[in-house]
Motif scaffolding. Structure first.
Motif, PDB file in Angstrom:
ATOM      1  N   TYR A 319       0.820  -1.215   0.000  1.00 47.26           N
ATOM      2  CA  TYR A 319       0.000   0.000   0.000  1.00 47.26           C
ATOM      3  C   TYR A 319       0.850   1.260   0.000  1.00 47.26           C
ATOM      4  O   TYR A 319       0.425   2.309  -0.513  1.00 47.26           O
ATOM      5  CB  TYR A 319      -0.934  -0.007   1.219  1.00 47.26           C
ATOM      6  N   TRP A 320       2.053   1.192   0.590  1.00 43.80           N
ATOM      7  CA  TRP A 320       2.894   2.384   0.717  1.00 43.80           C
ATOM      8  C   TRP A 320       3.351   2.912  -0.641  1.00 43.80           C
ATOM      9  O   TRP A 320       3.724   4.086  -0.775  1.00 43.80           O
ATOM     10  CB  TRP A 320       4.112   2.068   1.586  1.00 43.80           C
ATOM     11  N   LYS A 321       3.298   2.070  -1.662  1.00 45.00           N
ATOM     12  CA  LYS A 321       3.706   2.511  -2.995  1.00 45.00           C
ATOM     13  C   LYS A 321       2.689   3.449  -3.632  1.00 45.00           C
ATOM     14  O   LYS A 321       2.993   4.125  -4.624  1.00 45.00           O
ATOM     15  CB  LYS A 321       3.906   1.307  -3.915  1.00 45.00           C
ATOM     16  N   GLY A 323       1.190   6.028  -2.147  1.00 52.40           N
ATOM     17  CA  GLY A 323       1.110   7.325  -1.488  1.00 52.40           C
ATOM     18  C   GLY A 323       0.543   7.237  -0.086  1.00 52.40           C
ATOM     19  O   GLY A 323       0.674   6.220   0.604  1.00 52.40           O
ATOM     20  N   GLU A 324      -0.098   8.295   0.328  1.00 55.27           N
ATOM     21  CA  GLU A 324      -0.623   8.391   1.677  1.00 55.27           C
ATOM     22  C   GLU A 324      -1.805   7.437   1.898  1.00 55.27           C
ATOM     23  O   GLU A 324      -2.470   7.015   0.946  1.00 55.27           O
ATOM     24  CB  GLU A 324      -1.062   9.833   1.980  1.00 55.27           C
ATOM     25  N   GLU A 325      -2.043   7.119   3.150  1.00 50.36           N
ATOM     26  CA  GLU A 325      -3.148   6.230   3.497  1.00 50.36           C
ATOM     27  C   GLU A 325      -4.481   6.858   3.076  1.00 50.36           C
ATOM     28  O   GLU A 325      -4.717   8.048   3.260  1.00 50.36           O
ATOM     29  CB  GLU A 325      -3.155   5.968   5.007  1.00 50.36           C
ATOM     30  N   ASN A 327      -5.437   6.710  -0.127  1.00 56.09           N
ATOM     31  CA  ASN A 327      -5.365   6.959  -1.568  1.00 56.09           C
ATOM     32  C   ASN A 327      -6.066   5.856  -2.355  1.00 56.09           C
ATOM     33  O   ASN A 327      -6.364   4.784  -1.825  1.00 56.09           O
ATOM     34  CB  ASN A 327      -3.907   7.065  -2.020  1.00 56.09           C
TER      35      ASN A 327
END
Length: 436
Positions: A319-321, A323-325, A327
């Motif tokens: 999920y970190w790829k 962007g921000e949580e 997205n």
């Protein structure tokens, strides 16, 4: 004596001088006449030269005013030739692209065969087809994604929208539509699950085995393998992936009886009581409309949230790829049904070893086309609900595919597939009369 001789000498010299003087005068006169005659002819020649140059200039001026200057003609002709060559360039590029694509397909086939031999894996029966049959051109290859535990789902599809036996073979030969259930191997190759699938395939002949180990978390890898294998086996314009709990209308839409309607034209009232409309909005007709395009990605495009929380369905470990949580994903086709053109299937086949796999296979497929010059076709007829597909068909907007969003497929598809097919399916003779 001296004086006399001197006088005689003087007279003689004088006489000679007079004679030569006369001759000299005559010669000068003749020379003058000759010279004067030459002087009169020179101006005449010069006048001719001047008149000739003037005539040439007049002719050139005339040609220029008429737009027929030889130099301008050459320039215009040259520019026309250049424009003609430029206009031919797109066709030449397209032909070159097709040639390269065909060579890449052959290379991908050779690689697949080589890997199967090196790994000692059994080669699929479809890979053993005669070389001549591999040259046939098809409209589409429909791969129905299935699992070992989904025998009843497969039977429900066979009983509704997937032709069987000779009818399916005629569909391939006459309409260019190939349909197969797609499944890999179990973790224990040659076990009871594999033997059951082999027996089922001997009975129906409609299963494509992949060099892939089955597992829900391996759907992205299975998708890559399917497109690579299908592209190597069949030369088609499109390659389709559909789930085994989705209803699909493959061929030509049946004649739908539409209710009466009224409209005004030139202040005159015209009423039509009934109207039959032949609908051309099924999968074959939809794909055929995009046949001229090189790189096409067709489906119901969506952009769902990236789920970072562990334990939930469709959790995205990477999920970190994104962007921000909170997205969302980039636009991609929903996984129930999508289609890609031949060039994109070739691209996947050639680059399958370096294409990244995300947790969700539809996200993975969409990510593989980012950065490529691809036409994303968002067609909402590929994702109708089972509750509204019937009235949409009656309204003249027949659905290509129908399922329930809440279940990511038809809820209880084994029990309900026949009912959905009855309400939303094409006619019995639709595939026989279909023209793409």
């Amino acid at each position: 004596m001296g004086w006399k001789s001197k006088g005689l000498e003087s007279n003689t010299k004088s006489f000679v001088t007079k004679k030569w003087t006369l001759l000299l005068c005559i010669g000068c006169f003749c020379a003058g006449m000759l010279f004067s005659d030459r002087m009169w002819t020179v101006p005449e020649a010069e006048d001719k030269v001047v008149s000739l140059e003037t005539g040439i200039k007049d002719e050139r001026l005339k040609l220029v005013t008429e737009g027929c200057d030889p130099i301008q003609k050459d320039v215009k002709r040259g520019s026309k030739n250049i424009l003609g060559e430029v206009s031919k360039t797109p066709n030449a590029i397209q032909t070159l692209d097709k040639t390269i694509s065909n060579l890449e397909m052959e290379l991908a086939t050779a690689r697949a065969m080589q890997e199967s031999i090196i790994n000692g894996s059994p080669i699929s029966d479809d890979l053993k087809i005669p070389e001549s049959s591999g040259k046939r051109k098809y409209l589409m290859v429909v791969g129905i994604n299935t699992a070992f535990s989904s025998r009843k789902r497969r039977d429900s599809v066979r009983a509704t929208w997937m032709p069987q036996g000779e009818e399916r073979k005629k569909l391939e030969e006459e309409k260019g539509v190939v349909m197969r259930f797609v499944i890999g191997h179990s973790a224990t190759s040659g076990g009871i699950l594999d033997r059951a699938i082999e027996a089922e395939d001997r009975k129906h002949g409609d299963i494509l085995r992949l060099e892939h180990v089955e597992g829900y978390l391996e759907l992205s890898a299975k998708t890559k393998t399917y497109f690579a294998t299908a592209a190597a086996l069949w030369d088609a314009d499109f390659y389709v992936k559909v789930d085994d709990d989705v209803h699909v209308n493959i061929g030509k839409g049946s004649n739908i009886l539409l209710p009466g309607f009224a409209f005004k034209e030139n202040s005159l009232s015209h009423v039509a009581a009934k109207m039959y409309v032949a609908l051309e909005t099924t999968l074959g007709a939809t794909l055929a409309r995009h046949r001229s395009k090189t790189r096409v990605y067709i489906g119901c495009m969506k952009s769902g949230p990236v789920l970072a929380q562990k334990g939930v369905r469709y959790h995205e470990p990477e999920y970190w790829k994104f962007g921000e949580e909170g997205n969302k994903y980039f636009r991609h086709a929903t996984g129930q049904l999508y289609a890609i053109s031949k060039d994109l299937a070739s691209y996947i086949s050639i680059n399958q070893h370096v294409l990244h796999k995300y947790a969700n296979e539809d996200v993975s497929l969409g990510s593989w086309f980012i950065g490529l010059d691809v036409d994303h076709i968002d067609d909402r007829r590929l994702c109708c609900g089972t509750t509204d597909c019937e009235w949409k068909a009656q309204a003249g907007n027949i659905c290509v595919a129908s399922f329930d969003w809440t279940c990511s497929g038809i809820c209880r598809s084994v029990d309900r597939m026949k009912d959905v097919h009855r309400r939303c399916g094409e006619g019995k003779n639709a595939l026989r009369t279909a023209t793409f």
